[in-house]
Design a protein around this motif. Structure first.
Motif, PDB file in Angstrom:
ATOM      1  N   VAL A  17       0.826  -1.203   0.000  1.00  0.00           N
ATOM      2  CA  VAL A  17       0.000   0.000   0.000  1.00  0.00           C
ATOM      3  C   VAL A  17       0.862   1.256   0.000  1.00  0.00           C
ATOM      4  CG1 VAL A  17      -1.609   1.352   1.418  1.00  0.00           C
ATOM      5  CG2 VAL A  17      -2.010  -1.082   1.031  1.00  0.00           C
ATOM      6  N   PHE A  18       1.854   1.300   0.857  1.00  0.00           N
ATOM      7  CA  PHE A  18       2.653   2.510   0.945  1.00  0.00           C
ATOM      8  C   PHE A  18       3.605   2.679  -0.243  1.00  0.00           C
ATOM      9  CE2 PHE A  18       1.077   2.602   5.260  1.00  0.00           C
ATOM     10  CZ  PHE A  18       0.826   3.956   5.413  1.00  0.00           C
ATOM     11  N   SER A  19       4.020   1.605  -0.862  1.00  0.00           N
ATOM     12  CA  SER A  19       4.835   1.722  -2.071  1.00  0.00           C
ATOM     13  C   SER A  19       4.020   2.293  -3.222  1.00  0.00           C
ATOM     14  CB  SER A  19       5.412   0.372  -2.468  1.00  0.00           C
ATOM     15  OG  SER A  19       6.352  -0.047  -1.526  1.00  0.00           O
ATOM     16  N   LEU A  20       2.798   1.830  -3.361  1.00  0.00           N
ATOM     17  CA  LEU A  20       1.928   2.372  -4.411  1.00  0.00           C
ATOM     18  C   LEU A  20       1.538   3.817  -4.107  1.00  0.00           C
ATOM     19  CD1 LEU A  20      -0.296  -0.722  -5.206  1.00  0.00           C
ATOM     20  CD2 LEU A  20       1.602   0.203  -6.548  1.00  0.00           C
ATOM     21  N   LEU A  21       1.348   4.131  -2.830  1.00  0.00           N
ATOM     22  CA  LEU A  21       1.056   5.508  -2.440  1.00  0.00           C
ATOM     23  C   LEU A  21       2.243   6.422  -2.760  1.00  0.00           C
ATOM     24  CD1 LEU A  21      -0.890   7.484  -1.029  1.00  0.00           C
ATOM     25  CD2 LEU A  21       0.254   6.907   1.100  1.00  0.00           C
ATOM     26  N   THR A  22       3.442   5.945  -2.515  1.00  0.00           N
ATOM     27  CA  THR A  22       4.635   6.720  -2.838  1.00  0.00           C
ATOM     28  C   THR A  22       4.736   6.965  -4.337  1.00  0.00           C
ATOM     29  OG1 THR A  22       5.804   5.815  -0.939  1.00  0.00           O
ATOM     30  CG2 THR A  22       7.149   6.786  -2.666  1.00  0.00           C
ATOM     31  N   ALA A  23       4.463   5.947  -5.143  1.00  0.00           N
ATOM     32  CA  ALA A  23       4.481   6.121  -6.604  1.00  0.00           C
ATOM     33  C   ALA A  23       3.429   7.129  -7.037  1.00  0.00           C
ATOM     34  CB  ALA A  23       4.270   4.783  -7.300  1.00  0.00           C
ATOM     35  N   ALA A  24       2.251   7.089  -6.420  1.00  0.00           N
ATOM     36  CA  ALA A  24       1.194   8.041  -6.764  1.00  0.00           C
ATOM     37  C   ALA A  24       1.586   9.465  -6.381  1.00  0.00           C
ATOM     38  CB  ALA A  24      -0.107   7.643  -6.083  1.00  0.00           C
ATOM     39  N   LEU A  25       2.210   9.628  -5.222  1.00  0.00           N
ATOM     40  CA  LEU A  25       2.662  10.965  -4.816  1.00  0.00           C
ATOM     41  C   LEU A  25       3.779  11.476  -5.718  1.00  0.00           C
ATOM     42  CD1 LEU A  25       2.599  10.649  -0.929  1.00  0.00           C
ATOM     43  CD2 LEU A  25       1.081  11.991  -2.380  1.00  0.00           C
ATOM     44  N   PHE A  26       4.699  10.593  -6.090  1.00  0.00           N
ATOM     45  CA  PHE A  26       5.764  10.969  -7.013  1.00  0.00           C
ATOM     46  C   PHE A  26       5.167  11.383  -8.347  1.00  0.00           C
ATOM     47  CE2 PHE A  26       9.074   9.990 -10.159  1.00  0.00           C
ATOM     48  CZ  PHE A  26      10.137  10.697  -9.634  1.00  0.00           C
ATOM     49  N   TYR A  27       4.157  10.646  -8.801  1.00  0.00           N
ATOM     50  CA  TYR A  27       3.489  10.989 -10.050  1.00  0.00           C
ATOM     51  C   TYR A  27       2.827  12.361  -9.944  1.00  0.00           C
ATOM     52  CZ  TYR A  27       0.171  11.042 -13.850  1.00  0.00           C
ATOM     53  OH  TYR A  27      -0.537  11.419 -14.951  1.00  0.00           O
ATOM     54  N   ALA A  28       2.132  12.608  -8.826  1.00  0.00           N
ATOM     55  CA  ALA A  28       1.412  13.863  -8.649  1.00  0.00           C
ATOM     56  C   ALA A  28       2.346  15.068  -8.592  1.00  0.00           C
ATOM     57  CB  ALA A  28       0.564  13.800  -7.383  1.00  0.00           C
ATOM     58  N   VAL A  29       3.518  14.877  -8.020  1.00  0.00           N
ATOM     59  CA  VAL A  29       4.444  15.992  -7.862  1.00  0.00           C
ATOM     60  C   VAL A  29       5.321  16.205  -9.089  1.00  0.00           C
ATOM     61  CG1 VAL A  29       6.437  16.789  -6.519  1.00  0.00           C
ATOM     62  CG2 VAL A  29       4.468  15.807  -5.363  1.00  0.00           C
ATOM     63  N   ARG A  30       5.818  15.119  -9.703  1.00  0.00           N
ATOM     64  CA  ARG A  30       6.811  15.248 -10.762  1.00  0.00           C
ATOM     65  C   ARG A  30       6.261  15.072 -12.177  1.00  0.00           C
ATOM     66  NH1 ARG A  30      11.937  16.937  -9.841  1.00  0.00           N
ATOM     67  NH2 ARG A  30      12.878  15.266 -10.997  1.00  0.00           N
ATOM     68  N   VAL A  31       5.362  14.120 -12.390  1.00  0.00           N
ATOM     69  CA  VAL A  31       4.971  13.755 -13.741  1.00  0.00           C
ATOM     70  C   VAL A  31       3.686  14.447 -14.175  1.00  0.00           C
ATOM     71  CG1 VAL A  31       4.396  11.828 -15.258  1.00  0.00           C
ATOM     72  CG2 VAL A  31       6.153  11.544 -13.517  1.00  0.00           C
ATOM     73  N   ALA A  32       2.681  14.466 -13.324  1.00  0.00           N
ATOM     74  CA  ALA A  32       1.371  14.978 -13.713  1.00  0.00           C
ATOM     75  C   ALA A  32       1.390  16.439 -14.161  1.00  0.00           C
ATOM     76  CB  ALA A  32       0.374  14.779 -12.584  1.00  0.00           C
ATOM     77  N   PRO A  33       2.048  17.351 -13.444  1.00  0.00           N
ATOM     78  CA  PRO A  33       2.015  18.743 -13.894  1.00  0.00           C
ATOM     79  C   PRO A  33       2.587  18.933 -15.301  1.00  0.00           C
ATOM     80  CG  PRO A  33       2.801  18.633 -11.639  1.00  0.00           C
ATOM     81  CD  PRO A  33       2.723  17.231 -12.145  1.00  0.00           C
ATOM     82  N   THR A  34       3.676  18.243 -15.621  1.00  0.00           N
ATOM     83  CA  THR A  34       4.269  18.407 -16.952  1.00  0.00           C
ATOM     84  C   THR A  34       3.458  17.681 -18.010  1.00  0.00           C
ATOM     85  OG1 THR A  34       5.745  16.549 -16.501  1.00  0.00           O
ATOM     86  CG2 THR A  34       6.603  18.755 -16.094  1.00  0.00           C
ATOM     87  N   SER A  35       2.830  16.558 -17.665  1.00  0.00           N
ATOM     88  CA  SER A  35       1.995  15.833 -18.621  1.00  0.00           C
ATOM     89  C   SER A  35       0.751  16.624 -18.970  1.00  0.00           C
ATOM     90  CB  SER A  35       1.584  14.470 -18.068  1.00  0.00           C
ATOM     91  OG  SER A  35       2.677  13.614 -17.999  1.00  0.00           O
ATOM     92  N   LEU A  36       0.116  17.181 -17.957  1.00  0.00           N
ATOM     93  CA  LEU A  36      -1.096  17.937 -18.207  1.00  0.00           C
ATOM     94  C   LEU A  36      -0.801  19.229 -18.961  1.00  0.00           C
ATOM     95  CD1 LEU A  36      -2.963  17.376 -14.827  1.00  0.00           C
ATOM     96  CD2 LEU A  36      -3.355  16.246 -17.016  1.00  0.00           C
ATOM     97  N   ALA A  37       0.341  19.843 -18.671  1.00  0.00           N
ATOM     98  CA  ALA A  37       0.718  21.059 -19.389  1.00  0.00           C
ATOM     99  C   ALA A  37       1.001  20.764 -20.860  1.00  0.00           C
ATOM    100  CB  ALA A  37       1.932  21.706 -18.741  1.00  0.00           C
ATOM    101  N   ALA A  38       1.490  19.572 -21.153  1.00  0.00           N
ATOM    102  CA  ALA A  38       1.789  19.191 -22.534  1.00  0.00           C
ATOM    103  C   ALA A  38       0.563  18.641 -23.251  1.00  0.00           C
ATOM    104  CB  ALA A  38       2.904  18.149 -22.552  1.00  0.00           C
ATOM    105  N   GLY A  39      -0.574  18.557 -22.565  1.00  0.00           N
ATOM    106  CA  GLY A  39      -1.792  18.068 -23.184  1.00  0.00           C
ATOM    107  C   GLY A  39      -1.869  16.554 -23.289  1.00  0.00           C
ATOM    108  N   LYS A  40      -1.109  15.854 -22.473  1.00  0.00           N
ATOM    109  CA  LYS A  40      -1.113  14.389 -22.482  1.00  0.00           C
ATOM    110  C   LYS A  40      -2.263  13.860 -21.628  1.00  0.00           C
ATOM    111  CE  LYS A  40       2.524  13.821 -24.949  1.00  0.00           C
ATOM    112  NZ  LYS A  40       2.400  13.300 -26.273  1.00  0.00           N
ATOM    113  N   ALA A  41      -2.600  12.596 -21.836  1.00  0.00           N
ATOM    114  CA  ALA A  41      -3.650  11.954 -21.061  1.00  0.00           C
ATOM    115  C   ALA A  41      -3.178  11.752 -19.623  1.00  0.00           C
ATOM    116  CB  ALA A  41      -4.002  10.609 -21.680  1.00  0.00           C
TER     117      ALA A  41
END
Length: 118
Positions: free
Chosen positions: A55-79
């Motif tokens: 649970v906590f490993s998947l939560l860590t991946a989700a937090l890493f995604y939210a902080v590092r990947v999602a902002p740049t993906s959404l800004a680039a118009g990605k899904a």
């Protein structure tokens, strides 16, 4: 998979993919040990300890995604949840470190469980 035009506009650089993978691996190694310490101090045993790790490993991946990947993906118009521009595969991002870091988790889990219960 990106189209030819998208790759010409913003190419995928292998050095960047390797750097991103290394950063994620370092984060997973550190957090696996910290989760082992936590599980040992809490006195978790058997399946509850492994479920704690999962649970906590998947939560860590989700937090890493939210902080590092999602902002740049959404800004680039990605899904949403598209990690193909930053990592080799979605599996590597979401679950790649689960089995790789399990030994470190078990090591620190048993160490701190023994220290607390002794």
């Amino acid at each position: 998979m990106p189209t030819e035009q998208e790759l010409q506009i913003s190419p995928i650089v292998q050095e960047s993919l390797m750097h991103n993978s290394r950063i994620l691996h370092n984060l997973q190694s550190l957090t696996a040990s910290l989760f082992g310490v936590s599980a040992g101090i809490l006195g978790l045993e058997s399946y509850s300890g492994f479920l704690f790790y999962l649970v906590f490993s998947l939560l860590t991946a989700a937090l890493f995604y939210a902080v590092r990947v999602a902002p740049t993906s959404l800004a680039a118009g990605k899904a949403p949840l598209d990690t193909s521009r930053y990592f080799k595969s979605p599996f590597e991002f979401w679950a790649g470190g689960l089995m790789n870091e399990l030994a470190g988790f078990i090591l620190t889990w048993t160490l701190f469980y023994g220290l607390v219960r002794a």
